[in-house]
Design a protein around this motif. Structure first.
Motif, PDB file in Angstrom:
ATOM      1  N   CYS A 211      54.516  64.942   0.198  1.00 40.21           N
ATOM      2  CA  CYS A 211      53.489  64.529   1.170  1.00 40.21           C
ATOM      3  C   CYS A 211      52.338  65.533   1.200  1.00 40.21           C
ATOM      4  O   CYS A 211      52.530  66.703   1.501  1.00 40.21           O
ATOM      5  CB  CYS A 211      54.102  64.391   2.557  1.00 40.21           C
ATOM      6  SG  CYS A 211      52.865  64.041   3.817  1.00 40.21           S
ATOM      7  N   PRO A 212      51.122  65.096   0.847  1.00 48.21           N
ATOM      8  CA  PRO A 212      50.006  66.035   0.749  1.00 48.21           C
ATOM      9  C   PRO A 212      49.430  66.459   2.098  1.00 48.21           C
ATOM     10  O   PRO A 212      48.745  67.477   2.187  1.00 48.21           O
ATOM     11  CB  PRO A 212      48.956  65.253  -0.052  1.00 48.21           C
ATOM     12  CG  PRO A 212      49.255  63.826   0.221  1.00 48.21           C
ATOM     13  CD  PRO A 212      50.734  63.732   0.463  1.00 48.21           C
ATOM     14  N   THR A 213      49.677  65.678   3.134  1.00 45.76           N
ATOM     15  CA  THR A 213      49.025  65.965   4.413  1.00 45.76           C
ATOM     16  C   THR A 213      49.894  66.787   5.355  1.00 45.76           C
ATOM     17  O   THR A 213      49.409  67.276   6.374  1.00 45.76           O
ATOM     18  CB  THR A 213      48.694  64.659   5.151  1.00 45.76           C
ATOM     19  OG1 THR A 213      49.915  63.961   5.390  1.00 45.76           O
ATOM     20  CG2 THR A 213      47.772  63.784   4.333  1.00 45.76           C
TER      21      THR A 213
ATOM     22  N   SER B  18      54.791  64.258   6.739  1.00 49.22           N
ATOM     23  CA  SER B  18      56.248  64.170   6.628  1.00 49.22           C
ATOM     24  C   SER B  18      56.848  65.546   6.774  1.00 49.22           C
ATOM     25  O   SER B  18      56.376  66.497   6.160  1.00 49.22           O
ATOM     26  CB  SER B  18      56.636  63.608   5.258  1.00 49.22           C
ATOM     27  OG  SER B  18      56.398  62.234   5.213  1.00 49.22           O
TER      28      SER B  18
ATOM     29  N   CYS C 123      49.361  61.228   9.010  1.00 52.92           N
ATOM     30  CA  CYS C 123      49.569  60.422   7.805  1.00 52.92           C
ATOM     31  C   CYS C 123      48.288  59.712   7.388  1.00 52.92           C
ATOM     32  O   CYS C 123      47.566  59.172   8.210  1.00 52.92           O
ATOM     33  CB  CYS C 123      50.669  59.407   8.063  1.00 52.92           C
ATOM     34  SG  CYS C 123      50.896  58.251   6.715  1.00 52.92           S
ATOM     35  N   MET C 124      48.009  59.734   6.067  1.00 50.74           N
ATOM     36  CA  MET C 124      46.806  59.048   5.599  1.00 50.74           C
ATOM     37  C   MET C 124      47.148  57.762   4.845  1.00 50.74           C
ATOM     38  O   MET C 124      46.292  57.126   4.248  1.00 50.74           O
ATOM     39  CB  MET C 124      45.964  59.976   4.716  1.00 50.74           C
ATOM     40  CG  MET C 124      46.611  60.426   3.432  1.00 50.74           C
ATOM     41  SD  MET C 124      45.419  61.350   2.429  1.00 50.74           S
ATOM     42  CE  MET C 124      46.347  61.616   0.935  1.00 50.74           C
ATOM     43  N   GLY C 125      48.413  57.407   4.840  1.00 53.76           N
ATOM     44  CA  GLY C 125      48.812  56.128   4.250  1.00 53.76           C
ATOM     45  C   GLY C 125      48.648  56.045   2.756  1.00 53.76           C
ATOM     46  O   GLY C 125      48.220  55.029   2.216  1.00 53.76           O
ATOM     47  N   CYS C 126      49.028  57.127   2.035  1.00 56.59           N
ATOM     48  CA  CYS C 126      48.838  57.130   0.590  1.00 56.59           C
ATOM     49  C   CYS C 126      50.023  56.533  -0.160  1.00 56.59           C
ATOM     50  O   CYS C 126      49.939  56.341  -1.370  1.00 56.59           O
ATOM     51  CB  CYS C 126      48.578  58.551   0.091  1.00 56.59           C
ATOM     52  SG  CYS C 126      49.945  59.674   0.360  1.00 56.59           S
ATOM     53  N   ASN C 127      51.128  56.265   0.528  1.00 61.45           N
ATOM     54  CA  ASN C 127      52.330  55.671  -0.083  1.00 61.45           C
ATOM     55  C   ASN C 127      53.112  56.619  -0.982  1.00 61.45           C
ATOM     56  O   ASN C 127      54.145  56.236  -1.528  1.00 61.45           O
ATOM     57  CB  ASN C 127      52.003  54.433  -0.940  1.00 61.45           C
ATOM     58  CG  ASN C 127      51.647  53.242  -0.107  1.00 61.45           C
ATOM     59  OD1 ASN C 127      51.712  53.302   1.116  1.00 61.45           O
ATOM     60  ND2 ASN C 127      51.282  52.159  -0.752  1.00 61.45           N
TER      61      ASN C 127
ATOM     62  N   CYS D  47      54.948  59.215  -0.487  1.00 68.21           N
ATOM     63  CA  CYS D  47      56.308  59.530  -0.072  1.00 68.21           C
ATOM     64  C   CYS D  47      57.249  58.356  -0.328  1.00 68.21           C
ATOM     65  O   CYS D  47      58.419  58.557  -0.667  1.00 68.21           O
ATOM     66  CB  CYS D  47      56.327  59.913   1.401  1.00 68.21           C
ATOM     67  SG  CYS D  47      55.579  58.662   2.453  1.00 68.21           S
TER      68      CYS D  47
END
Ligand code: SF4
Ligand code: SF4
Ligand code: SF4
Lengths: 231, 310
Positions: free
Chosen positions: A84-86, A89, A105-109, A111
């Motif tokens: 998770c980059p942000t 998680s 969460c930025m919703g990048c999928n 994870c």
């Protein structure tokens, strides 16, 4: 502490009650809502933390239906958290529960890609990732009676196929069950070290049904009615 | 895996941009391809930045909640996606500064220009590497979990950059055309190895996924009537015959045609128009390559949805 679930595949009847109870509790819980898409439409879909799938294991006549509920395993080596980059998680040090901070969460999928068990689902309405919280808003709630400080799925399961507890404590019920019944984890080869364990079905012998064949008129009528209402 | 258009454009465009920037700096600093005119260098550098910008903007379309995108720079200690974001943001001003110094000293190789140019090469290649590692680090997708993934990303980025450089520079530059040809061939070989590699059977199966290792396991029911996030995201299936044809088409567009035109250029029989056409076709080919990269990737969660192997 290492909190998690034990799921008894011997007694799970695949009723989906745990999934429904989970959805009911969590849609207004810390990670809620669990958005539904077109709930009254032709193809209703939506976010679930827990899904039950049904398998046939073995070949006839030594086959068996196995119902397999799958939710987040709160893995020891949770790749979903590492990727998770942000920093949304995270895995809690005190009890090992893996959570997602909805505000980060930025919703990048990403994870969800990293999770082997399909435990994470994007909420398209809110644009954030959601997953099982192990009912963190139940298990620590001092206002609930102690016997109710358990995940919603565990409380609701009519077959008592689900158990919640601390795997770090060798005397806990979950540790004992895993020891006595040879509990296993899923896809251990990937090295995620899932906390949740599954108890294998007890061995059974095929039951001979050839003598049970009935040919009475009443039976035929019953069969016909059955067919009528199930199709 | 569902091939997301935004991610395909991101990886192809940014990859080509970084590849071009790296090659440009190498060409300028070492003069192996002769001395490049300053205006041309600036022009190409600008093109690289445009490609990178298109890629980075496109990548943000993939986010369901882009307002938190700025947070993606925070977890570079564990996340390759975060490392990619950080490096991309560092590389951008480095390329700009290099181009500025190039313009200020009119192509003269002063200490600062050499320093900045080397940084461009280093940062650009590192950024493509991190892009590849975003995919290669996932244990859940064995078609990606290989060192071949970042190698492919770097090779294809440099290849597209090389083709652009050759087209703009002019095919009369034998040294450049020859180098581009070698890069095309290397990239083709890497991709061929990759296809052989993903053809092998893998470790995880429906047996390890369900824990029944000594029995046949078949899916009876997935437990949901309509599609879910999981089936949308991971349950992408293309008929294998079609995949085979797409692979062939991809090889022709990305490698065979460029190699052919570059070889002809080396014996001096090619119009500039043909070269530009082939560059465009190569971009199409690499977009197809990236599409295949996603379409052929099979996530282990498919095992719970009835796949016997990944
Ligand atoms: S089951 Fe998936 S989401 Fe849960 S901790 Fe493990 S990898 Fe993460
Ligand atoms: S979707 Fe959210 S939680 Fe998942 S990796 Fe991206 S930012 Fe992290
Ligand atoms: S509620 Fe219990 S019996 Fe029903 S599907 Fe869930 S685990 Fe199985």
């Amino acid at each position: 502490m290492k909190l998690g679930l034990v799921i008894d595949l011997d007694v799970c009847v695949g009723c989906h009650a745990c999934a429904v109870a989970c959805k009911q509790w969590n849609t207004s819980g810390t990670l809620g809502a669990l958005t539904d898409y077109a709930p009254y439409g032709r193809n209703p879909s939506g976010v679930w933390f827990n899904r039950i799938r049904h398998y046939e294991v073995g070949d006839f006549p030594h086959n068996k239906t196995v119902n397999m509920p799958l939710s987040c395993m709160h893995c020891e080596d949770a790749e979903c958290v590492n990727v998770c980059p942000t920093g949304a998680s995270y895995k809690r040090k005190e009890d090992g529960i893996v959570l997602i901070d909805q505000d980060k969460c930025m919703g990048c999928n990403y994870c969800a890609w990293a999770c082997p068990y399909g435990a994470r689902e994007l909420d398209r309405a809110e644009g954030t990732m959601k997953k099982c919280t192990l009912c963190i808003d139940r298990i620590y709630d001092q206002y609930l009676p102690p016997e109710e400080r358990q995940p919603a799925c565990v409380l609701t399961c009519p077959a008592h196929a689900r158990h919640f507890g601390d795997f770090d404590n060798p005397l806990s019920k979950v540790s004992q069950l895993v020891r006595e019944r040879g509990g296993t984890t899923l896809m251990p080869e990937l090295g995620y070290q899932p906390t949740n364990h599954y108890l294998p079905p007890r061995p059974t012998r095929p039951i001979d049904t050839s003598a049970e064949k009935q040919t009475s008129l009443m039976h035929k009528v019953k069969e016909w009615v059955n067919k009528l209402i199930t199709t | 895996m569902h091939p997301a258009f935004s991610v395909i454009i991101f990886t192809v465009a940014a990859g080509a941009g970084y590849g071009l920037a790296a090659l440009l700096a190498i060409a300028h600093l070492t003069s192996v391809f002769g001395t490049l005119p300053v205006t041309e260098c600036l022009w190409l550098g600008g093109l690289a930045l445009v490609l990178i910008s298109v890629g980075l903007v496109s990548s943000s379309f993939h986010l369901a909640n882009p307002k938190n995108a700025w947070r993606a720079f925070s977890r570079f200690r564990t996340s390759w996606l975060s490392r990619e974001a950080v490096l991309a943001v560092i590389t951008y001003p480095v390329i700009l500064a290099y181009l500025l110094s190039l313009w200020t000293w009119q192509g003269e190789k002063t200490g600062l220009v050499i320093l900045l140019g080397s940084l461009v090469v280093l940062c650009s290649l590192a950024t493509i590497f991190t892009t590849g590692m975003i995919y290669a680090c996932l244990k859940t997708i064995r078609q990606w979990h290989t060192a071949l993934t970042p190698a492919n990303y770097i090779a294809l980025g440099v290849m597209l950059g090389g083709l652009l450089l050759t087209a703009v520079q002019g095919i009369e530059n034998v040294m450049l055309a020859g180098t581009a040809l070698v890069v095309v061939l290397l990239a083709a070989i890497l991709k061929a190895i990759y296809f052989f590699w993903i053809g092998r059977p893998s470790g995880s199966s429906i047996n390890t996924a369900t824990g029944f290792n000594r029995a046949t396991v078949r899916l009876l029911d997935v437990g949901h009537s309509a599609g879910t996030f999981l089936t949308d995201e991971f349950g992408y299936h293309v008929a294998s015959l079609r995949l085979w044809w797409l692979r062939v088409l991809m090889f022709v567009l990305s490698f065979i045609l460029p190699a052919l035109v570059l070889s002809l250029a080396l014996i001096g029989q090619v119009s500039a128009f043909a070269v530009y056409t082939v560059v465009v076709l190569a971009f199409v080919g690499v977009v197809l390559e990236r599409w295949l990269f996603f379409a052929e990737a099979r996530h282990v969660v498919g095992l719970y949805h009835g796949a016997q192997r990944t």
